[in-house]
Design a protein around this motif. Structure first.
Motif, PDB file in Angstrom:
ATOM      1  N   ALA A 132       8.648-109.175  -3.422  1.00  0.00           N
ATOM      2  CA  ALA A 132       7.348-108.512  -3.378  1.00  0.00           C
ATOM      3  C   ALA A 132       6.860-108.403  -1.940  1.00  0.00           C
ATOM      4  CB  ALA A 132       6.350-109.303  -4.209  1.00  0.00           C
ATOM      5  N   PRO A 133       5.897-107.481  -1.686  1.00  0.00           N
ATOM      6  CA  PRO A 133       5.299-107.419  -0.360  1.00  0.00           C
ATOM      7  C   PRO A 133       4.657-108.760  -0.003  1.00  0.00           C
ATOM      8  CG  PRO A 133       4.741-105.484  -1.642  1.00  0.00           C
ATOM      9  CD  PRO A 133       5.390-106.468  -2.578  1.00  0.00           C
ATOM     10  N   GLY A 134       4.330-108.960   1.251  1.00  0.00           N
ATOM     11  CA  GLY A 134       3.733-110.199   1.707  1.00  0.00           C
ATOM     12  C   GLY A 134       2.373-110.451   1.083  1.00  0.00           C
ATOM     13  N   GLU A 135       1.949-111.729   1.099  1.00  0.00           N
ATOM     14  CA  GLU A 135       0.673-112.109   0.473  1.00  0.00           C
ATOM     15  C   GLU A 135      -0.506-111.418   1.121  1.00  0.00           C
ATOM     16  OE1 GLU A 135      -1.787-116.188  -0.653  1.00  0.00           O
ATOM     17  OE2 GLU A 135       0.274-116.290   0.099  1.00  0.00           O
ATOM     18  N   ASP A 136      -0.422-111.173   2.415  1.00  0.00           N
ATOM     19  CA  ASP A 136      -1.545-110.504   3.084  1.00  0.00           C
ATOM     20  C   ASP A 136      -1.732-109.092   2.555  1.00  0.00           C
ATOM     21  OD1 ASP A 136       0.916-109.790   4.086  1.00  0.00           O
ATOM     22  OD2 ASP A 136       0.180-109.431   6.128  1.00  0.00           O
ATOM     23  N   GLU A 156       3.930 -99.969  -1.185  1.00  0.00           N
ATOM     24  CA  GLU A 156       4.158-100.735   0.029  1.00  0.00           C
ATOM     25  C   GLU A 156       5.622-101.162   0.090  1.00  0.00           C
ATOM     26  OE1 GLU A 156       2.081-101.328   2.389  1.00  0.00           O
ATOM     27  OE2 GLU A 156       0.160-100.697   1.509  1.00  0.00           O
ATOM     28  N   PRO A 157       6.168-101.320   1.287  1.00  0.00           N
ATOM     29  CA  PRO A 157       7.536-101.844   1.412  1.00  0.00           C
ATOM     30  C   PRO A 157       7.578-103.316   1.049  1.00  0.00           C
ATOM     31  CG  PRO A 157       6.557-101.523   3.577  1.00  0.00           C
ATOM     32  CD  PRO A 157       5.594-100.944   2.601  1.00  0.00           C
ATOM     33  N   ASP A 158       8.635-103.697   0.302  1.00  0.00           N
ATOM     34  CA  ASP A 158       8.782-105.102  -0.054  1.00  0.00           C
ATOM     35  C   ASP A 158       9.600-105.818   1.019  1.00  0.00           C
ATOM     36  OD1 ASP A 158      11.391-104.333  -0.465  1.00  0.00           O
ATOM     37  OD2 ASP A 158      11.217-104.241  -2.641  1.00  0.00           O
ATOM     38  N   SER A 159       9.984-107.054   0.710  1.00  0.00           N
ATOM     39  CA  SER A 159      10.709-107.847   1.698  1.00  0.00           C
ATOM     40  C   SER A 159      12.101-107.288   2.011  1.00  0.00           C
ATOM     41  CB  SER A 159      10.838-109.289   1.202  1.00  0.00           C
ATOM     42  OG  SER A 159      11.538-109.329  -0.048  1.00  0.00           O
ATOM     43  N   ARG A 160      12.642-106.428   1.141  1.00  0.00           N
ATOM     44  CA  ARG A 160      13.933-105.796   1.398  1.00  0.00           C
ATOM     45  C   ARG A 160      13.798-104.505   2.185  1.00  0.00           C
ATOM     46  NH1 ARG A 160      15.549-105.131  -4.754  1.00  0.00           N
ATOM     47  NH2 ARG A 160      13.549-104.050  -4.512  1.00  0.00           N
ATOM     48  N   GLY A 161      12.577-104.031   2.352  1.00  0.00           N
ATOM     49  CA  GLY A 161      12.357-102.740   2.984  1.00  0.00           C
ATOM     50  C   GLY A 161      12.271-101.605   2.003  1.00  0.00           C
ATOM     51  N   ALA A 162      12.520-101.871   0.707  1.00  0.00           N
ATOM     52  CA  ALA A 162      12.411-100.842  -0.320  1.00  0.00           C
ATOM     53  C   ALA A 162      10.951-100.681  -0.728  1.00  0.00           C
ATOM     54  CB  ALA A 162      13.269-101.200  -1.530  1.00  0.00           C
ATOM     55  N   ARG A 180     -15.201-111.332  -9.168  1.00  0.00           N
ATOM     56  CA  ARG A 180     -14.733-112.596  -8.634  1.00  0.00           C
ATOM     57  C   ARG A 180     -13.246-112.564  -8.200  1.00  0.00           C
ATOM     58  NH1 ARG A 180     -17.691-117.174  -9.821  1.00  0.00           N
ATOM     59  NH2 ARG A 180     -19.891-116.674  -9.661  1.00  0.00           N
ATOM     60  N   GLY A 181     -12.553-111.539  -8.552  1.00  0.00           N
ATOM     61  CA  GLY A 181     -11.145-111.478  -8.173  1.00  0.00           C
ATOM     62  C   GLY A 181     -10.503-110.199  -8.671  1.00  0.00           C
ATOM     63  N   ALA A 182      -9.168-110.219  -8.635  1.00  0.00           N
ATOM     64  CA  ALA A 182      -8.410-109.031  -9.048  1.00  0.00           C
ATOM     65  C   ALA A 182      -7.047-109.456  -9.553  1.00  0.00           C
ATOM     66  CB  ALA A 182      -8.265-108.054  -7.897  1.00  0.00           C
ATOM     67  N   VAL A 183      -6.571-108.697 -10.524  1.00  0.00           N
ATOM     68  CA  VAL A 183      -5.198-108.855 -11.018  1.00  0.00           C
ATOM     69  C   VAL A 183      -4.325-107.827 -10.298  1.00  0.00           C
ATOM     70  CG1 VAL A 183      -3.668-108.695 -13.012  1.00  0.00           C
ATOM     71  CG2 VAL A 183      -5.951-109.697 -13.257  1.00  0.00           C
ATOM     72  N   VAL A 184      -3.280-108.302  -9.643  1.00  0.00           N
ATOM     73  CA  VAL A 184      -2.367-107.407  -8.904  1.00  0.00           C
ATOM     74  C   VAL A 184      -1.020-107.405  -9.631  1.00  0.00           C
ATOM     75  CG1 VAL A 184      -1.225-106.930  -6.725  1.00  0.00           C
ATOM     76  CG2 VAL A 184      -3.542-107.888  -6.744  1.00  0.00           C
ATOM     77  N   VAL A 185      -0.565-106.217 -10.026  1.00  0.00           N
ATOM     78  CA  VAL A 185       0.736-106.048 -10.702  1.00  0.00           C
ATOM     79  C   VAL A 185       1.697-105.399  -9.710  1.00  0.00           C
ATOM     80  CG1 VAL A 185       1.959-105.084 -12.671  1.00  0.00           C
ATOM     81  CG2 VAL A 185      -0.438-105.765 -12.902  1.00  0.00           C
ATOM     82  N   VAL A 186       2.853-106.015  -9.563  1.00  0.00           N
ATOM     83  CA  VAL A 186       3.878-105.524  -8.628  1.00  0.00           C
ATOM     84  C   VAL A 186       5.035-104.951  -9.434  1.00  0.00           C
ATOM     85  CG1 VAL A 186       5.410-106.106  -6.725  1.00  0.00           C
ATOM     86  CG2 VAL A 186       3.196-107.272  -6.953  1.00  0.00           C
ATOM     87  N   GLY A 187       5.300-103.661  -9.273  1.00  0.00           N
ATOM     88  CA  GLY A 187       6.406-102.999  -9.982  1.00  0.00           C
ATOM     89  C   GLY A 187       7.561-102.695  -9.051  1.00  0.00           C
ATOM     90  N   ASP A 188       8.775-102.776  -9.586  1.00  0.00           N
ATOM     91  CA  ASP A 188       9.994-102.504  -8.821  1.00  0.00           C
ATOM     92  C   ASP A 188      10.591-101.177  -9.301  1.00  0.00           C
ATOM     93  OD1 ASP A 188      12.264-102.499  -7.345  1.00  0.00           O
ATOM     94  OD2 ASP A 188      13.179-104.255  -8.294  1.00  0.00           O
TER      95      ASP A 188
END
Length: 457
Positions: A132-136, A156-162, A180-188
């Protein structure tokens, strides 16, 4: 209008007209270039259309996959936010651990911020680690969704550059309704990119095959569309070849006669017969060449009318110049539907050929005269002579162009054959019993000529 003489000595080389026919003329090259241009234009137009269609198909498939991926991510985010609640003890995430929407991929992450605190990651759906992309980047996207109080999408680019698909959906405190927050879903997207690439490959291969088929079809169609032009050009070149080949000899005879007459103290009179014969031959050549051109230009459109074939043959025999030759006839009344001008030329060429080569071989006065017998039976005209005849192996070449070893025009009998073919008939030649040659001109398909030529006197 000659027949092929018996072969004696080395076989003659190819006729000049045939050697010239093997070389492409400028007109042929221009037609060939035109066909290639038409093929190229047809191919480019097809390629442009197929390319546009392929691009639309590939783009539509890509968008469909992307939309499906984001729909699934949005559904996971909506279920996850509905499972988050608050108690007096604070944020409760127990519902996320037991729901199937928070397992596997796409991965779900929950970022929460207490009042006055920074966002921090409080939940990650179980499963193997993903690039996944970085935490920031996840924090920045969650903060954007919280500030807008709306769902936010990003790539966004992930840690592989994809490329990775990101979706952030804010959630609220149950009592205060504060964000108070957010739900973040990361798809490949690599999960569906393989299917998309297979489709794109199939579309591109199909487009290439269709373009190749279009090129072949365009070449074939352009060739068919240019076929009348090819035929017309070939007909013109044959006429020009005939004219060039046949006019050379009589013109050379006339020129040499005039040159000799200029130095002869007797004057021009002794050379007039030779010049007259060359002039007559030149007239025959011009008429035959023009007739061939008319046949090639008119094709099947002949001016056919009912005519008395026996009377036409009789008139042609009466028009023969006086001389030592003997012409007898056996004419049955016959009415055929044919072009009178063409048939008259064909019969005259047959008679001229027979008179030229129908002299009886051997010494004596009989050798100086030609004995010719002409018959009409139905739609067939037969001309028989008592000449030396020809070898059976030479019979098929009797009616070929430029077969002129004996002083004729070289296209007379070939022209007769074309006239017969234009009327649906045929021209055949046989050895005559007792010596000589029998040539039959049939003006109707399947018409049988007389079985034998009877006595010439």
């Amino acid at each position: 209008m000659t027949r092929a003489a018996p072969a004696s000595g080395p076989a003659p080389g190819p006729a000049p007209g045939r050697r010239a026919g093997r070389r492409r003329s400028p007109a042929h090259r221009r037609l060939r270039r035109l066909q290639l241009r038409l093929t190229l234009a047809y191919t480019l137009i097809t390629l442009a259309g197929v390319s546009a269609l392929s691009w639309m198909v590939i783009r539509t498939d890509e968008r469909s996959w992307r939309a499906a991926a984001y729909d699934e991510m949005d559904q996971r985010a909506a279920v996850s936010t509905s499972l988050i609640y608050y108690t007096d003890a604070g944020l409760q995430l127990d519902g996320l651990h037991d729901d199937e929407h928070t397992r596997g991929t796409p991965r779900v992450r929950v970022l929460h911020a207490a009042p006055g605190d920074a966002l921090r990651l409080v939940f990650t759906s179980p499963g193997p680690a993903d690039p996944a992309p970085g935490e920031d980047r996840l924090t920045a996207l969650a903060r954007t969704a919280m500030d807008r109080d709306d769902t936010v999408r990003a790539e966004e680019p992930d840690s592989r550059g994809a490329t990775a698909y990101l979706l952030a959906r804010p959630f609220h405190h149950d009592e205060t309704q504060e964000v108070r927050g957010a739900v973040v879903v990361v798809g490949d997207p690599s999960q569906w990119m393989a299917e998309h690439r297979r489709l794109a490959t199939s579309v591109l291969v199909g487009a290439g095959l269709l373009t190749a088929l279009a090129a072949a079809t365009g070449h074939l169609l352009s060739g068919r569309s240019l076929r009348p032009a090819w035929q017309s050009l070939e007909a013109q070149e044959r006429v020009l070849a005939d004219a060039a080949h046949e006019l050379r000899t009589p013109v050379a005879v006339m020129r040499s006669s005039v040159d000799i007459a200029g130095t002869d103290p007797r004057g021009l009179d002794p050379h007039l017969p030779r010049i007259r014969r060359a002039t007559e031959r030149l007239t025959d050549v011009v008429e035959n060449v023009l007739t061939r051109g008319r046949l090639q230009a008119a094709g099947p459109d002949l001016r056919a009318v009912p005519l008395r074939l026996d009377q036409l043959v009789e008139q042609a025999c009466e028009e023969l110049a006086a001389g030592p030759h003997v012409v007898t006839t056996s004419l049955d009344a016959s009415v055929v539907t044919a072009d009178p001008a063409l048939v008259r030329i064909a019969i005259r060429n047959l008679l001229d050929n027979a008179l030229r080569h129908g002299r009886t071989p051997g010494p004596g006065p009989a050798a100086a005269r030609a004995e010719v017998h002409v018959m009409v039976r139905g739609a067939t005209v037969a001309v028989a002579d008592r000449g030396p005849g020809i070898a059976a192996a030479d019979l098929p070449g009797l009616t070929e162009r430029f077969r002129s070893p004996g002083g004729g025009t070289g296209i007379g009998l070939s022209l007769v054959r074309e006239i017969a073919a234009a009327h649906g008939g045929s021209l055949t030649a046989d050895l005559r019993p007792g010596g000589g040659t029998l040539v039959r001109l049939s003006l109707a398909p399947g018409e049988a000529g007389p079985a034998h030529a009877t006595g010439t006197t």
